[in-house]
Design a protein around this motif. Structure first.
Motif, mmCIF file in Angstrom:
data_model
loop_
_atom_site.group_PDB
_atom_site.id
_atom_site.type_symbol
_atom_site.label_atom_id
_atom_site.label_comp_id
_atom_site.label_asym_id
_atom_site.label_seq_id
_atom_site.Cartn_x
_atom_site.Cartn_y
_atom_site.Cartn_z
ATOM 1 N N GLN A 56 0.768 -1.513 -0.203
ATOM 2 C CA GLN A 56 -0.168 -0.323 0.113
ATOM 3 C C GLN A 56 1.021 0.818 -0.399
ATOM 4 N N TYR A 63 -4.174 10.504 2.292
ATOM 5 C CA TYR A 63 -4.887 10.847 1.526
ATOM 6 C C TYR A 63 -6.121 11.851 2.510
ATOM 7 N N ASN A 65 -9.946 12.328 4.352
ATOM 8 C CA ASN A 65 -11.127 11.792 3.642
ATOM 9 C C ASN A 65 -12.480 12.498 3.005
ATOM 10 N N GLN A 68 -12.743 10.108 -2.356
ATOM 11 C CA GLN A 68 -12.994 8.275 -2.422
ATOM 12 C C GLN A 68 -11.870 7.019 -1.970
ATOM 13 N N ASN A 69 -11.762 6.511 -1.451
ATOM 14 C CA ASN A 69 -11.473 5.504 -0.868
ATOM 15 C C ASN A 69 -11.156 3.954 -0.552
ATOM 16 N N LEU A 71 -10.551 1.240 0.267
ATOM 17 C CA LEU A 71 -9.571 0.460 0.987
ATOM 18 C C LEU A 71 -10.525 0.753 2.485
ATOM 19 N N GLN A 72 -11.611 1.948 2.137
ATOM 20 C CA GLN A 72 -12.570 1.436 3.415
ATOM 21 C C GLN A 72 -13.584 1.263 3.485
ATOM 22 N N ASN A 268 -6.981 6.297 6.821
ATOM 23 C CA ASN A 268 -6.284 6.586 6.036
ATOM 24 C C ASN A 268 -6.112 5.278 5.251
ATOM 25 N N HIS A 269 -5.662 5.451 3.894
ATOM 26 C CA HIS A 269 -4.733 4.139 3.227
ATOM 27 C C HIS A 269 -4.590 2.746 4.060
ATOM 28 N N CYS A 272 -6.455 1.199 6.325
ATOM 29 C CA CYS A 272 -7.332 0.292 6.368
ATOM 30 C C CYS A 272 -6.274 -1.155 5.222
#
Length: 375
Positions: A56, A63, A65, A68-69, A71-72, A268-269, A272
């Protein structure tokens, strides 16, 4: 510059770790049965965890919120499936204290009230409202004591009902197994009646699963031993196996609005990715079942030691209670036997919080060492 001196430190410097083994700067190996306050849930340096985080980091580490993420969503799907709480909503943050802060804030928003009921020997964090609900005057500054908190005893239904009838309570917060306090638990009839009374009085029930969650008790959440459905569930510690991550699971009856809660780093990435790795390992290696089985084995081993008055807790969230203060014993275990254990507010309790993949052989190693030091 120097560190602000708020931690008493052992003269040990770990430089590497694998599984349940720590290695210090002199090459000495230690058996880790404490996991840094129950944080290490799948063992130090688990390859699935390391690879997940590394891969990752090569892509994107952080980045906000505001974008879009995906991973969430992956984390929500995995967490819902494994925990059995897939109808809850998830808000991600960075720590257990922050999780409880957001839980209490949301409860106050929802009810329009501010008083909280907590329990003696509780520990919910060191900040603002979380520390106000922690039963330790020594870490509550005057600014924290402005919060309206009433402390009760576990299993005292009469006092609980009297407080709820006053109509000014926004939340009841409790640990199904108290961590720092010393592994005390509410009875199942009390927890169930508490849940019922909260519902009747429109009071939010917050299950603090910061230490007991993610399989440590032998079920995904410790409240699941009692058959209740909390309104909000706070999570952290073992969730990230050492990466700072926390959150709250929120019942669908709560209505969200933009700006109600917020966080810079939460979700965060990397966080997650770390938590996804933990969930994958818990499931693939059946570590929740192992926590239950090893907890039973640990208890059976302890039963043959006359100095142990009782074993407290469930799964791999355990405490050995003695009739003497355990601080000298804990130090001897570290210095002489090279085994890490933990302390509690109750000075007679030695806390045991290993990674959930602890083996019988490692438990045997602990009891051999314990018998030597007790002798």
């Amino acid at each position: 510059m120097e560190l602000f001196d708020v931690y008493p430190l052992y003269d040990i410097t770990p430089v590497s770790a694998k599984g349940l083994t720590l290695v210090d700067d002199h090459g000495v190996e230690y058996l880790d049965l404490y996991g840094g306050h129950a944080v290490i849930s799948i063992g130090h340096g688990h390859p699935r965890y390391v690879n997940r985080v590394k891969e990752q980091l090569d892509k994107i580490g952080f980045y906000s919120n505001a974008v879009q993420n995906p991973l969430q969503q992956q984390l929500m799907d995995a967490l819902g499936a494994l925990s059995g709480c897939d109808d809850y909503r998830l808000f991600l943050c960075n720590s257990g204290a922050e999780a409880n802060e957001n839980a209490l804030k949301l409860a106050s928003f929802h009810t329009g009230k501010s008083r909280v009921i907590a329990f003696h020997n509780s520990f919910h964090g060191r900040t603002s409202a979380a520390v106000a609900t922690t039963d330790n005057p020594g870490i509550n500054a005057p600014i924290n004591k402005q919060q309206q908190v009433t402390f009760l005893n576990f299993n005292d239904l009469s006092s609980l009902e009297k407080e709820l009838q006053k109509g000014d309570v926004c939340a009841v917060i409790l640990e199904a197994i108290q961590g720092v306090g010393g592994l005390d638990e509410p009875s199942t009839p009390f927890y169930r009646e508490l849940s019922k009374l909260c519902h009747e009085h429109n009071v939010v029930l917050i299950a603090d699963e910061v230490q007991s969650g993610f399989g440590r008790s032998g079920k995904f959440f410790a409240f699941q031993h009692h058959g209740v459905d909390p309104d909000i569930i706070s999570i952290a510690k073992g969730m990230g196996n050492g990466f700072p991550v926390g959150g709250i699971l929120i019942h669908p009856k709560f209505k969200a609005s933009h700006g109600m809660l917020g966080t810079t780093f939460g979700g965060n990435h990397l966080a997650c990715a770390a938590s996804l790795a933990v969930l994958e390992v818990l499931e693939e290696e059946q570590l929740i079942r192992n926590a239950s089985e090893m907890g039973e084995y640990f208890t059976s081993c302890a039963s043959g030691i006359p100095e142990v008055k009782r074993v407290k807790g469930k799964g791999l969230m355990l405490g050995l209670e003695f009739d003497f203060e355990v601080a000298p014993l804990r130090k001897r275990l570290i210095v002489n036997q090279h085994i890490f254990t933990g302390s509690a507010k109750d000075k007679h309790v030695l806390r045991i919080l290993p990674a959930l993949n602890v083996s019988r052989e490692q438990i045997d190693q602990f009891f051999t060492a314990l018998k030597k030091e007790l002798a």
